[in-house]
Design a protein around this motif. Structure first.
Motif, mmCIF file in Angstrom:
data_model
loop_
_atom_site.group_PDB
_atom_site.id
_atom_site.type_symbol
_atom_site.label_atom_id
_atom_site.label_comp_id
_atom_site.label_asym_id
_atom_site.label_seq_id
_atom_site.Cartn_x
_atom_site.Cartn_y
_atom_site.Cartn_z
ATOM 1 N N ALA A 81 67.200 30.470 45.551
ATOM 2 C CA ALA A 81 66.626 31.698 45.002
ATOM 3 C C ALA A 81 67.602 32.871 45.138
ATOM 4 C CB ALA A 81 65.312 32.013 45.706
ATOM 5 N N ASP A 82 68.357 32.886 46.242
ATOM 6 C CA ASP A 82 69.289 33.999 46.480
ATOM 7 C C ASP A 82 70.587 33.881 45.700
ATOM 8 O OD1 ASP A 82 67.534 35.034 48.217
ATOM 9 O OD2 ASP A 82 68.614 34.490 50.052
ATOM 10 N N ALA A 83 70.871 32.693 45.195
ATOM 11 C CA ALA A 83 72.203 32.452 44.636
ATOM 12 C C ALA A 83 72.262 32.755 43.149
ATOM 13 C CB ALA A 83 72.596 30.995 44.886
ATOM 14 N N ASP A 84 73.459 33.117 42.701
ATOM 15 C CA ASP A 84 73.713 33.246 41.266
ATOM 16 C C ASP A 84 74.178 31.919 40.699
ATOM 17 O OD1 ASP A 84 73.407 36.159 41.282
ATOM 18 O OD2 ASP A 84 75.257 36.127 42.460
ATOM 19 N N VAL A 85 74.889 31.181 41.538
ATOM 20 C CA VAL A 85 75.505 29.932 41.094
ATOM 21 C C VAL A 85 75.254 28.868 42.163
ATOM 22 C CG1 VAL A 85 77.684 28.785 40.511
ATOM 23 C CG2 VAL A 85 77.358 31.183 39.892
ATOM 24 N N LEU A 86 74.961 27.652 41.732
ATOM 25 C CA LEU A 86 74.784 26.553 42.680
ATOM 26 C C LEU A 86 75.934 25.571 42.565
ATOM 27 C CD1 LEU A 86 71.017 25.750 41.942
ATOM 28 C CD2 LEU A 86 71.977 27.445 43.529
ATOM 29 N N LEU A 87 76.433 25.178 43.708
ATOM 30 C CA LEU A 87 77.343 24.032 43.731
ATOM 31 C C LEU A 87 76.502 22.869 44.211
ATOM 32 C CD1 LEU A 87 80.553 25.534 45.418
ATOM 33 C CD2 LEU A 87 80.018 25.292 42.987
ATOM 34 N N PHE A 88 76.136 22.030 43.282
ATOM 35 C CA PHE A 88 75.294 20.900 43.651
ATOM 36 C C PHE A 88 76.201 19.707 43.937
ATOM 37 C CE2 PHE A 88 72.968 17.100 42.067
ATOM 38 C CZ PHE A 88 72.236 16.930 43.223
ATOM 39 N N MET A 89 76.200 19.284 45.185
ATOM 40 C CA MET A 89 77.190 18.306 45.620
ATOM 41 C C MET A 89 76.600 16.922 45.820
ATOM 42 S SD MET A 89 79.672 18.518 48.979
ATOM 43 C CE MET A 89 80.808 19.736 48.378
ATOM 44 N N ASP A 100 69.590 12.510 45.953
ATOM 45 C CA ASP A 100 70.438 13.308 45.058
ATOM 46 C C ASP A 100 69.644 13.736 43.833
ATOM 47 O OD1 ASP A 100 72.897 13.223 46.465
ATOM 48 O OD2 ASP A 100 73.271 11.193 45.716
ATOM 49 N N ARG A 101 68.870 12.787 43.319
ATOM 50 C CA ARG A 101 68.090 13.109 42.117
ATOM 51 C C ARG A 101 67.065 14.197 42.419
ATOM 52 N NH1 ARG A 101 69.720 9.912 38.166
ATOM 53 N NH2 ARG A 101 70.585 7.891 38.745
ATOM 54 N N ALA A 102 66.477 14.124 43.623
ATOM 55 C CA ALA A 102 65.492 15.140 44.009
ATOM 56 C C ALA A 102 66.160 16.522 44.080
ATOM 57 C CB ALA A 102 64.880 14.774 45.357
ATOM 58 N N PHE A 103 67.333 16.571 44.705
ATOM 59 C CA PHE A 103 68.047 17.850 44.793
ATOM 60 C C PHE A 103 68.506 18.324 43.420
ATOM 61 C CE2 PHE A 103 68.019 17.156 49.259
ATOM 62 C CZ PHE A 103 68.121 18.421 49.812
ATOM 63 N N GLY A 104 68.926 17.374 42.610
ATOM 64 C CA GLY A 104 69.360 17.721 41.263
ATOM 65 C C GLY A 104 68.216 18.355 40.479
ATOM 66 N N GLU A 105 67.023 17.834 40.722
ATOM 67 C CA GLU A 105 65.825 18.340 40.066
ATOM 68 C C GLU A 105 65.543 19.782 40.503
ATOM 69 O OE1 GLU A 105 64.914 16.699 37.531
ATOM 70 O OE2 GLU A 105 63.418 18.296 37.292
ATOM 71 N N LEU A 106 65.686 20.022 41.824
ATOM 72 C CA LEU A 106 65.510 21.389 42.348
ATOM 73 C C LEU A 106 66.482 22.346 41.659
ATOM 74 C CD1 LEU A 106 65.299 21.301 46.280
ATOM 75 C CD2 LEU A 106 63.504 21.913 44.643
ATOM 76 N N THR A 114 74.569 25.857 37.378
ATOM 77 C CA THR A 114 74.814 24.799 38.358
ATOM 78 C C THR A 114 76.120 24.074 38.055
ATOM 79 O OG1 THR A 114 72.450 24.485 38.672
ATOM 80 C CG2 THR A 114 73.866 22.703 39.398
ATOM 81 N N ILE A 115 76.967 23.987 39.067
ATOM 82 C CA ILE A 115 78.201 23.215 38.932
ATOM 83 C C ILE A 115 78.023 21.936 39.734
ATOM 84 C CG2 ILE A 115 80.679 23.157 39.432
ATOM 85 C CD1 ILE A 115 80.620 26.251 39.224
ATOM 86 N N LEU A 116 78.125 20.837 39.034
ATOM 87 C CA LEU A 116 77.972 19.540 39.693
ATOM 88 C C LEU A 116 79.307 19.168 40.340
ATOM 89 C CD1 LEU A 116 76.411 16.885 40.151
ATOM 90 C CD2 LEU A 116 77.020 16.222 37.826
ATOM 91 N N THR A 130 81.239 8.991 40.488
ATOM 92 C CA THR A 130 81.436 10.165 39.641
ATOM 93 C C THR A 130 80.832 9.926 38.263
ATOM 94 O OG1 THR A 130 83.466 10.646 40.816
ATOM 95 C CG2 THR A 130 83.187 11.707 38.689
ATOM 96 N N LEU A 131 81.042 8.727 37.742
ATOM 97 C CA LEU A 131 80.483 8.413 36.424
ATOM 98 C C LEU A 131 78.953 8.443 36.464
ATOM 99 C CD1 LEU A 131 82.935 5.594 35.363
ATOM 100 C CD2 LEU A 131 82.660 7.812 34.240
ATOM 101 N N ASP A 132 78.409 7.907 37.552
ATOM 102 C CA ASP A 132 76.957 7.930 37.736
ATOM 103 C C ASP A 132 76.411 9.345 37.676
ATOM 104 O OD1 ASP A 132 76.028 5.420 37.949
ATOM 105 O OD2 ASP A 132 76.154 5.293 40.145
ATOM 106 N N ALA A 133 77.206 10.263 38.219
ATOM 107 C CA ALA A 133 76.724 11.641 38.335
ATOM 108 C C ALA A 133 76.374 12.243 36.976
ATOM 109 C CB ALA A 133 77.764 12.499 39.047
ATOM 110 N N TYR A 134 76.984 11.704 35.922
ATOM 111 C CA TYR A 134 76.650 12.215 34.586
ATOM 112 C C TYR A 134 75.173 12.049 34.277
ATOM 113 C CZ TYR A 134 81.442 13.012 33.194
ATOM 114 O OH TYR A 134 82.696 13.506 33.091
ATOM 115 N N SER A 135 74.604 10.990 34.845
ATOM 116 C CA SER A 135 73.215 10.697 34.499
ATOM 117 C C SER A 135 72.258 11.743 35.074
ATOM 118 C CB SER A 135 72.835 9.291 34.967
ATOM 119 O OG SER A 135 72.825 9.259 36.379
ATOM 120 N N LEU A 136 72.762 12.652 35.932
ATOM 121 C CA LEU A 136 71.910 13.732 36.431
ATOM 122 C C LEU A 136 71.637 14.768 35.348
ATOM 123 C CD1 LEU A 136 73.633 14.221 39.892
ATOM 124 C CD2 LEU A 136 71.296 13.415 39.524
#
Ligand SMILES: Nc1nc2c(ncn2[C@@H]2O[C@H](COP(=O)(O)OP(=O)(O)OP(=O)(O)O)[C@@H](O)[C@H]2O)c(=O)[nH]1
Ligand SMILES: Nc1nc2c(ncn2[C@@H]2O[C@H](COP(=O)(O)OP(=O)(O)OP(=O)(O)O)[C@@H](O)[C@H]2O)c(=O)[nH]1
Length: 446
Positions: A81-89, A100-106, A114-116, A130-136
């Motif tokens: 809520a406080d952030a302008d940008v998220l680094l979702f790791m 990961d999917r739960a956090f990605g959903e948040l 959001t920067i993945l 890394t390739l899997d991460a595209y599916s987020l």
């Protein structure tokens, strides 16, 4: 106003490690037990020319302790809520997990920029994570090694695009538009002369480029509407000489420059092209996944240019088959010959490097290609190639789902890659083909 960035993700993906790197002090605890970062930490971060506020959030503890888990999740939500940008790791080494999917959903629901980030990208086997991460569905992952500091330039570029308009005066909207080019080559190949010639009259030094070593200078070049940002590694080379470890350092420096570039001009000397070191440089560029343009300098010293270029093309395809079809351009920094052709070749290579092939034609191609030359059988059963998709460009990367990925011979994989290259017109760029032994996970989504 300074931008606030929150690092979010499940425990143990490396959030604190990145936080420490960005803040530069060991403020956050780092531990390889999940859930060590219990409290939110904040610090002033610097990355290249950007300064911002950074929040390190606690991961969502997988343990049952309801209250603890709830508290952590609440902290993450507060940070978001406080952030302008998220680094979702995510942890590319470990691959995607349900949390990961739960956090990605948040992250997605927050609607924040959001920067993945695919961390631990230096680790063996991280590629498929890394390739899997595209599916987020959060876009192209920035591959990072928070521990080793690789990929910070890419992270900077991604972050720079999120900076609000009133940001730093150094904030550079050009950065995303200009094609980033590095010129690599043996000492005396003519790199400096070439760059100066490209610059011509409108010399415009943009100064040390953020995020890469201070010794590197970027110059902006425009020619016939093509805008380039060219990295000159002269400073690095000088340092290498002083240290008298030229060979070793020049490879490391080249690597750094190559990582920062999209297209690499491998410059060879017309009087002795394709020397051992040239091949090594080209190979390094391929391994880094950059588009390659082969330029041959000192064209003014070449008599029969046409015949010469033909021979050079043959030699290139023969000795650099991993980037088959890479453009070969004869240039002279001294006379200015070939510079237009060079710039056009860079632009074309950049296009190819960014190319995406749709799934339908890819799968039609797969059927035709395997009909023509079926994969071999192992223990009496033919290996099945089921489905292919291109989750990623820059460079073009494909995932092929098959039975017995382990048993598919290297030669057959080469056959497929060569065929992909010619069928979809992908000359001169590295092509990544990852084999997966899985049912097609994209099936239901398409
Ligand atoms: N191989 C590799 N390991 C890394 C990298 N970054 C972090 N790690 C390791 O991953 C583990 C977890 O790192 P942390 O930074 O504590 O992870 P975190 O996400 O903050 O974890 P929590 O505090 O549990 O939320 C540590 O052992 C790090 O050394 C990386 O880029 N590559
Ligand atoms: N004939 C001719 N000579 C050139 C050309 N380009 C560069 N040279 C000469 O080649 C030598 C090396 O040129 P540089 O531009 O300094 O080469 P570099 O690759 O930057 O060299 P390092 O700094 O040692 O890595 C100089 O003597 C140049 O004058 C060219 O197009 N034609």
């Amino acid at each position: 106003m300074t931008m606030t960035v929150a690092i979010v993700g499940r425990p143990n993906v490396g959030k604190s490690t990145l936080f420490n790197r960005l803040v530069g002090k060991r403020l956050a605890l780092v531990d390889d037990r999940p859930g060590v970062t219990r409290d939110r930490r904040e610090g002033d971060a610097r990355l290249g020319h950007l300064s911002f506020r950074i929040i390190d959030t606690a991961g969502l503890e997988e343990a049952k302790a309801e209250s603890l888990e709830g508290r952590m999740r609440a902290q993450t939500e507060a940070a978001i809520a406080d952030a302008d940008v998220l680094l979702f790791m995510i942890d590319a080494k470990a691959g995607l997990t349900p949390s990961d999917r739960a956090f990605g959903e948040l992250a997605r629901r927050s609607g924040k920029h959001t920067i993945l980030v695919a961390n631990k990208a230096e680790a063996k086997g991280s590629e498929s994570g890394t390739l899997d991460a595209y599916s987020l569905g959060l876009g192209e992952p920035v591959e990072l090694s928070a521990e080793h500091g690789d990929g910070m330039g890419d992270l900077l570029r991604a972050l720079a695009l999120c900076v609000p308009d009133e940001g730093d005066e150094e904030d550079d909207p050009e950065a995303g538009r200009r094609i980033r080019v590095a010129v690599l080559g043996r000492p005396n190949a003519g790199k400096s002369t070439l760059i100066n010639a490209l610059l011509g009259e409108d010399r415009l030094l943009t100064g040390p480029e953020a995020g890469i070593t201070r010794d590197s200078i970027a110059v902006d070049v425009e020619r016939h509407g093509v805008e380039l940002r060219v990295f000159d590694t002269a400073g690095m080379r000088k340092r290498a000489r002083i240290d008298d470890k030229l060979e070793k350092l020049s490879v490391a420096d080249g690597l750094r420059a190559a990582r920062f570039a999209e297209v690499v001009i491998v410059l060879m000397d017309a009087t002795h092209p394709f020397e051992e070191q040239d091949l090594r440089i080209a190979d390094l560029v391929e391994r880094e996944g950059r588009a390659v343009v082969l330029a041959i300098s000192k064209s003014d010293l070449v008599k029969d240019q046409q015949g010469f270029v033909t021979r050079m093309r043959e030699e290139a395809d023969d000795r650099l088959s991993q980037v088959k079809g890479a453009p070969v351009v004869l240039v002279s920094g001294l006379t200015g010959e070939g510079l237009d052709r060079l710039v056009r070749a860079v632009q074309q290579a950049h296009d190819v490097w960014n190319r995406r092939v749709a799934t339908n034609p890819l799968n039609r191609w797969l059927i035709e290609t395997t009909d023509q030359h079926p994969p071999p059988a192992v223990s009496g059963r033919r290996i099945k190639l089921r489905y292919i998709t291109q989750p990623k460009a820059r460079p073009p990367s494909f995932v092929l789902f098959c039975s017995r990925a382990d048993a598919l011979p290297e030669s057959y994989v080469r056959y497929l890659v060569n065929n992909l290259r010619s069928s979809f017109d992908l000359p001169g760029v590295p092509i990544r083909l990852t084999l997966r032994e899985k049912d097609n996970p994209y099936a239901e989504k398409e």
